[in-house]
Design an enzyme around this catalytic site. Sequence first.
Site, PDB file in Angstrom:
ATOM      1  CB  THR A  12      -0.916   0.038   1.250  1.00 34.97           C
ATOM      2  OG1 THR A  12      -0.088  -0.217   2.395  1.00 34.97           O
ATOM      3  CG2 THR A  12      -2.013  -1.002   1.155  1.00 34.97           C
ATOM      4  CB  SER A  37       0.742  -2.481   8.684  1.00 33.09           C
ATOM      5  OG  SER A  37      -0.499  -1.812   8.598  1.00 33.09           O
ATOM      6  NE  ARG A 114      18.919  -0.678   0.097  1.00 32.71           N
ATOM      7  CZ  ARG A 114      18.370   0.507   0.366  1.00 32.71           C
ATOM      8  NH1 ARG A 114      19.073   1.437   0.997  1.00 32.71           N
ATOM      9  NH2 ARG A 114      17.141   0.774   0.002  1.00 32.71           N
ATOM     10  CB  CYS A 153      15.770   6.264  -4.229  1.00 26.41           C
ATOM     11  SG  CYS A 153      15.646   7.078  -2.648  1.00 26.41           S
ATOM     12  CG  HIS A 246      16.032  11.097  -5.606  1.00 24.79           C
ATOM     13  ND1 HIS A 246      14.849  11.675  -5.225  1.00 24.79           N
ATOM     14  CD2 HIS A 246      16.234  10.062  -4.728  1.00 24.79           C
ATOM     15  CE1 HIS A 246      14.340  11.015  -4.182  1.00 24.79           C
ATOM     16  NE2 HIS A 246      15.168  10.037  -3.865  1.00 24.79           N
TER      17      HIS A 246
HETATM   18  N1  LIG Z   1      10.028   6.008  -1.752  1.00 25.03           N
HETATM   19  C1  LIG Z   1      11.198   5.803  -2.387  1.00 25.03           C
HETATM   20  O1  LIG Z   1      11.564   6.568  -3.324  1.00 25.03           O
HETATM   21  C2  LIG Z   1      12.089   4.666  -2.005  1.00 25.03           C
HETATM   22  C3  LIG Z   1      13.172   4.404  -2.825  1.00 25.03           C
HETATM   23  C4  LIG Z   1      14.033   3.344  -2.505  1.00 25.03           C
HETATM   24  C5  LIG Z   1      13.783   2.582  -1.406  1.00 25.03           C
HETATM   25  N2  LIG Z   1      12.716   2.854  -0.610  1.00 25.03           N
HETATM   26  C6  LIG Z   1      12.503   1.988   0.554  1.00 25.03           C
HETATM   27  O2  LIG Z   1      11.344   1.183   0.322  1.00 25.03           O
HETATM   28  C7  LIG Z   1      10.689   0.913   1.570  1.00 25.03           C
HETATM   29  C8  LIG Z   1       9.239   1.362   1.472  1.00 25.03           C
HETATM   30  O3  LIG Z   1       9.207   2.764   1.232  1.00 25.03           O
HETATM   31  P1  LIG Z   1       7.866   3.572   0.907  1.00 25.03           P
HETATM   32  O4  LIG Z   1       8.333   4.900   0.451  1.00 25.03           O
HETATM   33  O5  LIG Z   1       6.963   2.766   0.039  1.00 25.03           O
HETATM   34  O6  LIG Z   1       7.187   3.668   2.380  1.00 25.03           O
HETATM   35  P2  LIG Z   1       5.673   3.952   2.778  1.00 25.03           P
HETATM   36  O7  LIG Z   1       4.966   4.730   1.731  1.00 25.03           O
HETATM   37  O8  LIG Z   1       5.710   4.513   4.160  1.00 25.03           O
HETATM   38  O9  LIG Z   1       5.010   2.477   2.829  1.00 25.03           O
HETATM   39  C9  LIG Z   1       5.307   1.546   3.833  1.00 25.03           C
HETATM   40  C10 LIG Z   1       4.572   0.231   3.572  1.00 25.03           C
HETATM   41  O10 LIG Z   1       4.935  -0.706   4.600  1.00 25.03           O
HETATM   42  C11 LIG Z   1       3.739  -1.213   5.207  1.00 25.03           C
HETATM   43  N3  LIG Z   1       3.974  -1.561   6.616  1.00 25.03           N
HETATM   44  C12 LIG Z   1       4.203  -0.737   7.655  1.00 25.03           C
HETATM   45  N4  LIG Z   1       4.372  -1.451   8.786  1.00 25.03           N
HETATM   46  C13 LIG Z   1       4.255  -2.758   8.434  1.00 25.03           C
HETATM   47  C14 LIG Z   1       4.314  -3.991   9.132  1.00 25.03           C
HETATM   48  N5  LIG Z   1       4.550  -4.036  10.456  1.00 25.03           N
HETATM   49  N6  LIG Z   1       4.146  -5.143   8.448  1.00 25.03           N
HETATM   50  C15 LIG Z   1       3.931  -5.126   7.100  1.00 25.03           C
HETATM   51  N7  LIG Z   1       3.839  -3.988   6.392  1.00 25.03           N
HETATM   52  C16 LIG Z   1       4.011  -2.820   7.043  1.00 25.03           C
HETATM   53  C17 LIG Z   1       2.711  -0.104   5.044  1.00 25.03           C
HETATM   54  O11 LIG Z   1       1.412  -0.661   5.167  1.00 25.03           O
HETATM   55  P3  LIG Z   1       0.127   0.148   5.755  1.00 25.03           P
HETATM   56  O12 LIG Z   1      -0.452   0.920   4.600  1.00 25.03           O
HETATM   57  O13 LIG Z   1      -0.770  -0.948   6.193  1.00 25.03           O
HETATM   58  O14 LIG Z   1       0.618   1.012   6.862  1.00 25.03           O
HETATM   59  C18 LIG Z   1       3.043   0.347   3.620  1.00 25.03           C
HETATM   60  O15 LIG Z   1       2.504  -0.585   2.704  1.00 25.03           O
HETATM   61  C19 LIG Z   1      11.509   1.641   2.644  1.00 25.03           C
HETATM   62  O16 LIG Z   1      12.444   0.770   3.208  1.00 25.03           O
HETATM   63  C20 LIG Z   1      12.207   2.734   1.855  1.00 25.03           C
HETATM   64  O17 LIG Z   1      13.407   3.163   2.478  1.00 25.03           O
HETATM   65  C21 LIG Z   1      11.851   3.868  -0.879  1.00 25.03           C
END
Ligand SMILES: NC(=O)c1ccc[n+]([C@@H]2O[C@H](COP(=O)([O-])OP(=O)(O)OC[C@H]3O[C@@H](n4cnc5c(N)ncnc54)[C@H](OP(=O)(O)O)[C@@H]3O)[C@@H](O)[C@H]2O)c1
Length: 371
Positions: A12, A37, A114, A153, A246
Amino acid sequence: MERRKVGILGATGMVGQRFIQLLANHPWFEIAWLAASDRSAGKTYAEACRWKLDTPLPAKIAAMTLMPNVPEGVPAEQLPKIIFAALDAGVAHELEPKFAAAGCAVISNSSAFRMTRDVPLVVPEVNADHLEMLERQSWRAESGGYIVTNPNCSAIGLVLALKPLEERFGIESLFVSTMQAISGAGYPGVASLDILGNVIPFIKNEEEKLEEEVAKLLGAVRGDHVELLDMKLSAHCNRVAVEDGHTECVSIKFRKPATYEQILAAWAEFAPLRGIHEGLELPSAPFQPVEFDDAVDRPQPRLDRMRGAGMAATVGRLRPCTLLDWKFVVLSHNTIRGAAGAAVLNAEILAMLGKLDAPKPLSAHAGLVTA
Ligand SMILES: NC(=O)c1ccc[n+]([C@@H]2O[C@H](COP(=O)([O-])OP(=O)(O)OC[C@H]3O[C@@H](n4cnc5c(N)ncnc54)[C@H](OP(=O)(O)O)[C@@H]3O)[C@@H](O)[C@H]2O)c1
């Protein structure tokens, strides 16, 4: 060809939504299982997710029920053997090993593993040979499962631009200052009152990640570990009021002299996946991973982030540097090339290498050892 069933953990979030967008019509993979989650488990995807992308949420996905975030209790035939993970690092640290132990290929976006010794950190155009490290993971021998990661990223765009330069001239030192989009902070991310009309010169742990991950990506496999590239890298990371994309300003010192034309040639001729896998193209691989734009004011996030369907890095403003040798700007899409697209490309190369199938027997394997 029958498509392989895949699951998405963290489905999500910002990256999870990109996974859905990129996998919805993927020729090799089919979304069969979604989890987020405990707050979301049991709801339909449409109920649990605030869809933020500019393509419609596919109706089939909208109606899917989000499953609990653990593999225990899931009948083996219902748990896909390929799990794309888009979880925060703390949650990933706890959950990803459970899925690997259950026999899944976990293709992770988070920083949790990583830099772990036997976990490959991979950008296929840069260091596909590092994937061999996964055969050393204890899960691989016990259940067939493993963890493979893609970088932070801002590391991905940067390392695409650096790899052909390192190959031809060697990198001695590097200074990089980033301007990172707000979608990189997830959803809801940075408060609007903090970021509108503003620059925040701090992103927690980002400079450290960028410095160490680039050294691992450009490093060489030596026996049971990756020897980091011997170079100096200093990073400044900033959050700016840009939605996606970025931008990074780079100054670089080489070990061998390089001319302007030689640097352009290195970027133009950099197409490792095109040569190696001729006839078996990876669906998400950009034809030209590094695109040079000679306009004085490019690259720009709004204009250039979707080059190569969001999978290419754009470089520009190559000019002499009075402190080091050369300086340039590199831009890449943070949730496509920098996250979900990177993981899908990792899955494609794993499929091509036969590593989404049962493991080959190993005479010796190391356990998971944190570096
Ligand atoms: N955004 C970027 O550009 C980017 C780039 C590279 C890497 N990343 C990495 O990718 C990962 C996700 O980033 P994001 O930007 O997508 O974060 P985000 O928008 O905050 O999404 C987090 C996701 O994790 C879920 N979650 C939270 N707690 C959980 C739990 N206890 N068990 C299972 N699922 C859980 C959330 O579900 P709910 O909706 O149910 O809360 C949501 O689906 C991070 O590690 C981030 O550092 C992000």
